[in-house]
Design a protein around this motif. Sequence first.
Motif, PDB file in Angstrom:
ATOM      1  N   THR A 290       0.832  -1.192   0.000  1.00 57.24           N
ATOM      2  CA  THR A 290       0.000   0.000   0.000  1.00 57.24           C
ATOM      3  C   THR A 290       0.866   1.240   0.000  1.00 57.24           C
ATOM      4  N   GLU A 291       0.361   2.284  -0.610  1.00 58.03           N
ATOM      5  CA  GLU A 291       1.056   3.560  -0.606  1.00 58.03           C
ATOM      6  C   GLU A 291       0.559   4.445   0.539  1.00 58.03           C
ATOM      7  N   ALA A 292      -0.381   3.920   1.321  1.00 57.93           N
ATOM      8  CA  ALA A 292      -0.957   4.705   2.410  1.00 57.93           C
ATOM      9  C   ALA A 292       0.061   4.869   3.534  1.00 57.93           C
ATOM     10  N   ALA A 293      -0.286   5.741   4.473  1.00 58.73           N
ATOM     11  CA  ALA A 293       0.573   5.959   5.630  1.00 58.73           C
ATOM     12  C   ALA A 293       0.711   4.665   6.425  1.00 58.73           C
ATOM     13  N   ALA A 294       1.820   4.543   7.156  1.00 56.56           N
ATOM     14  CA  ALA A 294       2.066   3.345   7.960  1.00 56.56           C
ATOM     15  C   ALA A 294       0.952   3.166   8.985  1.00 56.56           C
ATOM     16  N   PRO A 295       0.544   1.915   9.217  1.00 55.83           N
ATOM     17  CA  PRO A 295      -0.519   1.664  10.195  1.00 55.83           C
ATOM     18  C   PRO A 295      -0.125   2.146  11.590  1.00 55.83           C
ATOM     19  N   VAL A 296      -1.128   2.550  12.335  1.00 57.19           N
ATOM     20  CA  VAL A 296      -0.897   2.928  13.732  1.00 57.19           C
ATOM     21  C   VAL A 296      -0.900   1.658  14.570  1.00 57.19           C
ATOM     22  N   VAL A 297       0.162   1.438  15.321  1.00 57.37           N
ATOM     23  CA  VAL A 297       0.296   0.235  16.135  1.00 57.37           C
ATOM     24  C   VAL A 297      -0.005   0.571  17.588  1.00 57.37           C
ATOM     25  N   LYS A 298      -0.798  -0.267  18.234  1.00 60.77           N
ATOM     26  CA  LYS A 298      -1.100  -0.050  19.642  1.00 60.77           C
ATOM     27  C   LYS A 298      -0.703  -1.275  20.448  1.00 60.77           C
ATOM     28  N   ASP A 299      -0.369  -1.040  21.707  1.00 60.53           N
ATOM     29  CA  ASP A 299      -0.156  -2.130  22.649  1.00 60.53           C
ATOM     30  C   ASP A 299      -1.490  -2.463  23.301  1.00 60.53           C
ATOM     31  N   PHE A 300      -1.676  -3.716  23.665  1.00 63.81           N
ATOM     32  CA  PHE A 300      -2.908  -4.136  24.307  1.00 63.81           C
ATOM     33  C   PHE A 300      -2.713  -4.245  25.820  1.00 63.81           C
ATOM     34  N   SER A 301      -3.760  -3.892  26.545  1.00 65.24           N
ATOM     35  CA  SER A 301      -3.667  -3.813  27.999  1.00 65.24           C
ATOM     36  C   SER A 301      -4.843  -4.496  28.679  1.00 65.24           C
ATOM     37  N   LEU A 302      -4.634  -4.831  29.952  1.00 67.71           N
ATOM     38  CA  LEU A 302      -5.668  -5.391  30.815  1.00 67.71           C
ATOM     39  C   LEU A 302      -5.717  -4.594  32.109  1.00 67.71           C
ATOM     40  N   GLY A 303      -6.901  -4.516  32.709  1.00 70.01           N
ATOM     41  CA  GLY A 303      -7.016  -3.855  34.005  1.00 70.01           C
ATOM     42  C   GLY A 303      -7.431  -2.405  33.875  1.00 70.01           C
ATOM     43  N   SER A 304      -7.570  -1.772  35.024  1.00 69.59           N
ATOM     44  CA  SER A 304      -8.033  -0.394  35.070  1.00 69.59           C
ATOM     45  C   SER A 304      -6.923   0.583  34.697  1.00 69.59           C
ATOM     46  N   PRO A 305      -7.183   1.481  33.750  1.00 67.37           N
ATOM     47  CA  PRO A 305      -6.195   2.513  33.419  1.00 67.37           C
ATOM     48  C   PRO A 305      -5.882   3.420  34.603  1.00 67.37           C
ATOM     49  N   ASP A 306      -6.766   3.441  35.581  1.00 72.45           N
ATOM     50  CA  ASP A 306      -6.566   4.280  36.770  1.00 72.45           C
ATOM     51  C   ASP A 306      -5.826   3.566  37.891  1.00 72.45           C
ATOM     52  N   ALA A 307      -5.388   2.330  37.645  1.00 76.36           N
ATOM     53  CA  ALA A 307      -4.681   1.563  38.675  1.00 76.36           C
ATOM     54  C   ALA A 307      -3.419   2.286  39.130  1.00 76.36           C
ATOM     55  N   LYS A 308      -3.098   2.130  40.403  1.00 74.02           N
ATOM     56  CA  LYS A 308      -1.932   2.802  40.968  1.00 74.02           C
ATOM     57  C   LYS A 308      -0.630   2.241  40.413  1.00 74.02           C
TER      58      LYS A 308
END
Length: 210
Positions: free
Chosen positions: A30-48
Amino acid sequence: MKLNRRAMIALAAAATAAMTPALAQEATTTEAAAPVVKDFSLGSPDAKVKLVEYASFTCPHCANFHATTFKDLKKDYIDTGKVHFTLREVYFDRYGLWAALIARCGGEMKYFGIHDMLFDQQQDWAASENPQEVVEKLKTIGRAAGLEDAAMDACLNDTANAEALIKQFQTNFEADGVEGTPTLFINGTKHGNMAYEDLKAIIEAELAKE
């Protein structure tokens, strides 16, 4: 599993170079922009406590960590909202990259279910020297998670996405000074592989901080 940085980069680069022959299909371009890569997570984003693990799906030490330490970590801390866990994939070889592509193929909803199967069955699918056999066994795991063959073929042949994954992997492990797997970062502090009791003590100390 340990490798120096130069060897890790070389192996990661070779992973995409070897994709098409193993799958016997045309890789997508593809000539499109590179895909955006994300990491996957578990649990509350508000965890200490924020815990990031660098792991390879082909690393035996990582499989052992997930068969023992991770299961207790998830039950005691992630599922209870005390720890936010993020997995960062490391690609030592093309098999590990293909496994990641299958895990990601189902999106966020299926990722950790496939992740568990990949580690639980690592000795089966990662042991073969035949790339076609490895691909078929990975697709069997994907099917068990409800993925369709056409979707998996598309994911495995998405060269742009694979290259984006490798680029992010290289950037992250260089920035964080990662030299082996599993490597853990607990609230930003780097740690090596450890038994659950040792990990628990570190987490409890972080939770006790004001």
